[in-house]
Design an enzyme around this catalytic site. Sequence first.
Site, PDB file in Angstrom:
ATOM      1  N   HIS A 163      -7.403  -5.974  -0.260  1.00 54.33           N
ATOM      2  CA  HIS A 163      -6.255  -5.213   0.225  1.00 54.33           C
ATOM      3  C   HIS A 163      -5.612  -5.836   1.459  1.00 54.33           C
ATOM      4  CE1 HIS A 163      -4.040  -1.464  -0.312  1.00 54.33           C
ATOM      5  NE2 HIS A 163      -4.041  -1.277   0.993  1.00 54.33           N
TER       6      HIS A 163
ATOM      7  N   ASP B 137      -9.733  -3.120  -4.831  1.00 50.85           N
ATOM      8  CA  ASP B 137      -9.549  -4.225  -3.883  1.00 50.85           C
ATOM      9  C   ASP B 137     -10.194  -3.931  -2.534  1.00 50.85           C
ATOM     10  OD1 ASP B 137      -7.879  -2.364  -2.698  1.00 50.85           O
ATOM     11  OD2 ASP B 137      -6.087  -3.628  -2.705  1.00 50.85           O
TER      12      ASP B 137
ATOM     13  N   SER C 278       0.822  -1.206   0.000  1.00 48.03           N
ATOM     14  CA  SER C 278       0.000   0.000   0.000  1.00 48.03           C
ATOM     15  C   SER C 278       0.863   1.265   0.000  1.00 48.03           C
ATOM     16  CB  SER C 278      -0.960  -0.050   1.194  1.00 48.03           C
ATOM     17  OG  SER C 278      -2.030   0.846   1.025  1.00 48.03           O
TER      18      SER C 278
END
EC number: 3.1.1.3
Length: 416
Positions: free
Chosen positions: A386, A345, A141
């Site tokens: 995620h 996601d 991320s």
Amino acid sequence: MKCCRIMFVLLGLWFVFGLSVPGGRTEAASLRANDAPIVLLHGFTGWGREEMFGFKYWGGVRGDIEQWLNDNGYRTYTLAVGPLSSNWDRACEAYAQLVGGTVDYGAAHAAKHGHARFGRTYPGLLPELKRGGRIHIIAHSQGGQTARMLVSLLENGSQEEREYAKAHNVSLSPLFEGGHHFVLSVTTIATPHDGTTLVNMVDFTDRFFDLQKAVLEAAAVASNVPYTSQVYDFKLDQWGLRRQPGESFDHYFERLKRSPVWTSTDTARYDLSVSGAEKLNQWVQASPNTYYLSFSTERTYRGALTGNHYPELGMNAFSAVVCAPFLGSYRNPTLGIDDRWLENDGIVNTVSMNGPKRGSSDRIVPYDGTLKKGVWNDMGTYNVDHLEIIGVDPNPSFDIRAFYLRLAEQLASLRP
């Protein structure tokens, strides 16, 4: 009771932003092209190995990725940088944690944004990097943005910091001198290289409730509650969000409200926005000395009638109910946010993940079996959300252990 509320807000925000191979060595070390250690770098609201009662950001309910890699002969370390901080501040913290020393955010940067120049002091996970050597960074991320900035600062330094140090006769961190080439590869996983439109949802929420201020105030209060930092450390020391010895709470809270952090662009929220990411992309460019790998994730399907994207069965509940519906339907012609941005996601738009495009001159090439330096090797898209990609949310159909061991094997095969 206040601590419980703070942790509830924190965990909810972490879900918003981001948030089998048998044991034994996967290959003989002598057959590897490099023995560079692996460094794991978390995303927004992430935490270190000793926080969250030992619940690992890298592995979560599935185990411990750092331990898996070490057990299989891949020397691995985990960084713990500011969970709410800007990529610049996080890169400075990552550098100090790697080589050792006191975090130096830069005299020019500190003066510009109104926070302290120096931060915490670290012994150094890999102090030998000062004398040479290389590392692989695997980042999730926001960690991918941070890793890119770290490489850029290491190699190019900061002209602004060099000029400021000379003009004001102050010291200069080696990080801003440039000329350091110790990152052999950067692997980004579900990284919002072009930002995430989820920030726009937060911006909309702010019309009714100042979410960022509430979070930062909670962080400041939590930082002063005994033992809270052992559970979750906000690492916002540079902003002075810690109560001083002998300071009354009323005075502390008034000082807190006057902090420049509330309106600053030196925060994760700005860097994760589409405009903030584009600004970062304009000066943080791929290094010709480094391999770049990008892994994308998605967990939505396209609706036949609306063209919007909806969460698949199995996406973590919070993202499926709160985040994915917004990401899957948000369009903004002014920002150039069209139908390509709808697949996601649950936290990040998939189109943003394979490498920087907005404001960037970096090249993105499909992986063809040979990894190349200086370009983004697009490793494809995985059908996980995620959190599943790091093990925080379980997905029985995704072999997370095999994924990271296979990645480590690829990194070990790279020619320096």
